[in-house]
Structure formats: structure tokens, C-alpha cells
Design a protein around this motif. Structure first.
Motif, mmCIF file in Angstrom:
data_model
loop_
_atom_site.group_PDB
_atom_site.id
_atom_site.type_symbol
_atom_site.label_atom_id
_atom_site.label_comp_id
_atom_site.label_asym_id
_atom_site.label_seq_id
_atom_site.Cartn_x
_atom_site.Cartn_y
_atom_site.Cartn_z
ATOM 1 N N VAL A 78 33.232 40.516 41.614
ATOM 2 C CA VAL A 78 32.984 41.686 40.707
ATOM 3 C C VAL A 78 32.831 42.717 41.648
ATOM 4 O O VAL A 78 32.299 42.554 42.723
ATOM 5 C CB VAL A 78 31.884 41.217 39.670
ATOM 6 N N CYS A 79 33.276 43.927 41.306
ATOM 7 C CA CYS A 79 33.342 45.062 42.230
ATOM 8 C C CYS A 79 31.910 45.644 41.763
ATOM 9 O O CYS A 79 31.176 46.303 40.914
ATOM 10 C CB CYS A 79 34.138 46.238 41.574
ATOM 11 N N ASP A 80 30.993 45.481 42.806
ATOM 12 C CA ASP A 80 29.413 45.811 42.612
ATOM 13 C C ASP A 80 29.285 47.267 43.478
ATOM 14 O O ASP A 80 27.999 47.345 43.925
ATOM 15 C CB ASP A 80 28.722 44.561 43.322
ATOM 16 N N MET A 88 26.649 49.567 38.470
ATOM 17 C CA MET A 88 27.811 49.208 39.495
ATOM 18 C C MET A 88 29.262 49.287 38.603
ATOM 19 O O MET A 88 29.113 49.418 37.497
ATOM 20 C CB MET A 88 27.490 47.864 40.027
ATOM 21 N N CYS A 89 30.200 49.321 39.473
ATOM 22 C CA CYS A 89 31.396 49.360 38.657
ATOM 23 C C CYS A 89 31.646 48.218 37.776
ATOM 24 O O CYS A 89 31.826 48.610 36.542
ATOM 25 C CB CYS A 89 32.301 49.303 39.729
ATOM 26 N N GLY A 90 31.782 46.960 38.127
ATOM 27 C CA GLY A 90 31.826 45.997 37.244
ATOM 28 C C GLY A 90 33.196 45.265 36.899
ATOM 29 O O GLY A 90 33.341 44.407 36.429
ATOM 30 N N ARG A 101 41.936 45.236 46.973
ATOM 31 C CA ARG A 101 42.690 46.502 46.653
ATOM 32 C C ARG A 101 42.115 47.453 45.800
ATOM 33 O O ARG A 101 42.244 48.642 45.936
ATOM 34 C CB ARG A 101 43.931 45.735 46.055
ATOM 35 N N HIS A 102 41.452 46.932 44.854
ATOM 36 C CA HIS A 102 40.859 47.925 43.795
ATOM 37 C C HIS A 102 39.922 48.784 44.632
ATOM 38 O O HIS A 102 39.623 50.070 44.417
ATOM 39 C CB HIS A 102 39.967 47.043 42.982
ATOM 40 N N ILE A 103 38.871 48.065 45.554
ATOM 41 C CA ILE A 103 37.993 48.904 46.273
ATOM 42 C C ILE A 103 38.677 50.056 47.195
ATOM 43 O O ILE A 103 38.036 51.138 47.120
ATOM 44 C CB ILE A 103 36.854 48.071 47.046
ATOM 45 N N LYS A 106 39.933 52.666 44.507
ATOM 46 C CA LYS A 106 38.620 53.482 43.526
ATOM 47 C C LYS A 106 37.572 53.743 44.512
ATOM 48 O O LYS A 106 36.862 54.850 43.977
ATOM 49 C CB LYS A 106 38.258 52.444 42.674
ATOM 50 N N HIS A 107 37.239 53.046 45.504
ATOM 51 C CA HIS A 107 35.815 53.448 46.189
ATOM 52 C C HIS A 107 36.333 53.391 47.706
ATOM 53 O O HIS A 107 35.742 52.873 48.514
ATOM 54 C CB HIS A 107 34.782 52.426 45.885
ATOM 55 N N PRO A 108 37.253 54.237 48.261
ATOM 56 C CA PRO A 108 37.687 54.287 49.490
ATOM 57 C C PRO A 108 36.864 54.622 50.426
ATOM 58 O O PRO A 108 36.756 54.000 51.423
ATOM 59 C CB PRO A 108 39.027 55.126 49.502
#
Ligand SMILES: [Zn+2]
Length: 261
Positions: A78-80, A88-90, A101-103, A106-108
Motif C-alpha cells: 500500500v502506498c504509505d 497517507m496516500c493509500g 512505479r507509482h511512488i 507521484k512522490h518522486p
């Protein structure tokens, strides 16, 4: 008999870990506004936002101001990453590369960019699983605030919560100390507001509201006095609607009984 959720190794499980980093959230984003320059350039008339590659985040001429933190290979799926206050993102993923990849996208500025395809070693997975057990046992996962409600979360979190709830059901002493509910359980709660703390309770009360507005079930006997069906509906359909309502009233308590059992 072994005690998989108790003992010093669980009680003292560290998160973040000095060597492996974060196993679970909340994971700070020390550079919330960071975006690699390559992504700021105009590509084909549009601003960047092509898939962010590991190499772009590793470019030493373009690193963010503050150090990024490390995310262990053993994590929640889970994106924490914290995105709003303490929330958190969730977003939830089935595979680690998709989470990474998501991190990156979205949160580079949050997580150290790594391209490590090596297998997860016991030296990392054991302290990681202990930390997740502690987080779940303490209610941390259950009460955590998320912008995107992960519900039962990833396969891993769902399975771990299933296992610990089964353990609690079979071990009264454990249940007396730590409780019996460890899932986030975003199932609408129809009874009085529970004792759950803030985030989970807020989520459930939101659900309560929407549920009430969708299916206003009148007290028994009052339906004939106060028809709630629109006058445009032909009489023949009214009885069908009423029957459907009645059956929905009947099924709800059964559902509820199931979840509380
Ligand atoms: Zn995220």
C-alpha cells in the motif's frame, strides 16, 4: 505453543529499520514539491509526466534538497507515503514494481530510487514481518488515515489481518490484551457509532450517511402511512419497490451478524 504475535521480537520491532528503512507508514515525503527537471520539460507540447525512470531520480545533478528515505522490499504493498497532514496516500498494488512505479511518479521526492531486483532475504523479511505484525497488533493499520481508503488493503495486509484475527479468536488471553479486530473493515456499520478512533470511524460514518440516504427504511408499519415512492411510479410498481425494500431490510441484519460473528 508458539506465540507468533507476541514476545520481544514483535514488541521491539523497529520501523523504520536502521538498515532496511520503512516497512510500513507513515513514510514522510521530505521533498513534496520535488520533480526531476526531465519531467518539467515540455514534451510534444505537453509538460513532462512521462513515466519517471529510476535513472532520472538518481541523476546527481538533479537531486532534491532533503534526503529521501528508504522503503524496504518487505512492505505493505500500500502506498504509505504521507500526502496530507498525517494522512497517507493509500493506493494499493499487487506487485512491488507497480508500487515503486507509482511512488516514482507521484512522490518522486519521498523514496530513495533503487533498481534492486534481488530476492528478499530473511535478514530483511523477518524484521519486516515483525514490524508489520506489531503495527497490525497495535491497531496502527486499522486506524491509520489514508486519502484513498485502502479497505482491506493489499493481498499481504488482508492475509496478515485474517491470520491474526483467527489467532485472536482462538486465544482468549491474546484477545483480552489486543482485541479481536485488526482489519480496517470499511464495511458500513449500521448500529450506533463504534468506539473506533478517528479515521476508521470517520470513514464508517460517511458510509452510514450515504447508506441512510439511499435506503431510508421506515419503521415497520409506517410504510403504508408514509409512502416514500415517487407519485410517478405506477401503482403496480409500488408494491414491487416496497417488497424490494422489505427484503433489503431483512438482508441487512443478516449481513451485519456475519461480520460481527
Ligand atoms: Zn501514493
Amino acid at each position: 505453543m508458539s506465540r507468533p504475535y507476541e514476545g520481544a521480537r514483535i514488541d521491539n520491532a523497529a520501523n523504520p529499520h536502521h538498515q532496511w528503512g520503512y516497512f510500513h507508514g507513515p513514510i514522510p515525503n521530505n521533498n513534496p514539491d520535488y520533480m526531476p527537471n526531465s519531467q518539467r520539460e515540455t514534451v510534444g507540447g505537453k509538460k513532462g509526466r512521462t513515466p519517471v525512470k529510476v535513472a532520472e531520480l538518481q541523476d546527481e545533478t538533479d537531486i532534491p534538497d532533503n534526503p529521501r528515505v528508504k522503503l524496504s522490499k518487505l512492505n505493505t504493498y500500500v502506498c504509505d507515503v504521507v500526502v496530507d497532514g498525517d494522512d497517507m496516500c493509500g493506493k494499493t498494488f499487487g506487485q512491488q514494481p507497480a508500487l515503486r512505479r507509482h511512488i516514482r511518479q507521484k512522490h518522486p521526492g519521498a523514496i530513495d530510487p533503487v533498481d534492486d531486483r534481488s530476492n528478499l532475504d530473511d535478514s530483511e523479511s523477518i524484521p519486516g514481518n515483525n514490524a508489520l505484525k506489531l503495527w497490525i497488533r497495535s491497531g496502527g493499520w486499522r486506524r491509520a488515515g489514508y486519502v484513498h481508503e485502502p479497505g482491506r488493503g493489499s493481498h499481504k495486509m488482508n492475509k496478515m489481518c485474517d491470520t491474526i484475527e483467527a489467532y485472536a479468536a482462538a486465544n482468549p488471553e491474546f484477545a483480552a490484551q489486543y482485541g479481536t479486530k485488526f482489519h480496517r473493515d470499511p464495511v458500513p456499520v449500521m448500529s450506533t457509532p463504534s468506539k473506533r478512533r478517528k479515521s476508521a470511524a470517520t470513514y464508517n460514518s460517511d458510509n452510514d450517511k450515504s447508506n441512510k440516504s439511499k435506503s431510508p427504511s421506515p419503521p415497520d408499519g409506517s410504510a403504508s402511512k408514509r409512502p416514500r415512492v415517487s407519485s410517478k411510479v405506477p401503482d403496480t410498481d409500488k408494491s414491487k419497490v416496497a417488497a424490494a425494500r422489505k427484503s433489503s431490510r431483512v438482508t441487512k441484519p443478516i449481513k451485519k451478524g456475519k461480520t460481527t460473528a
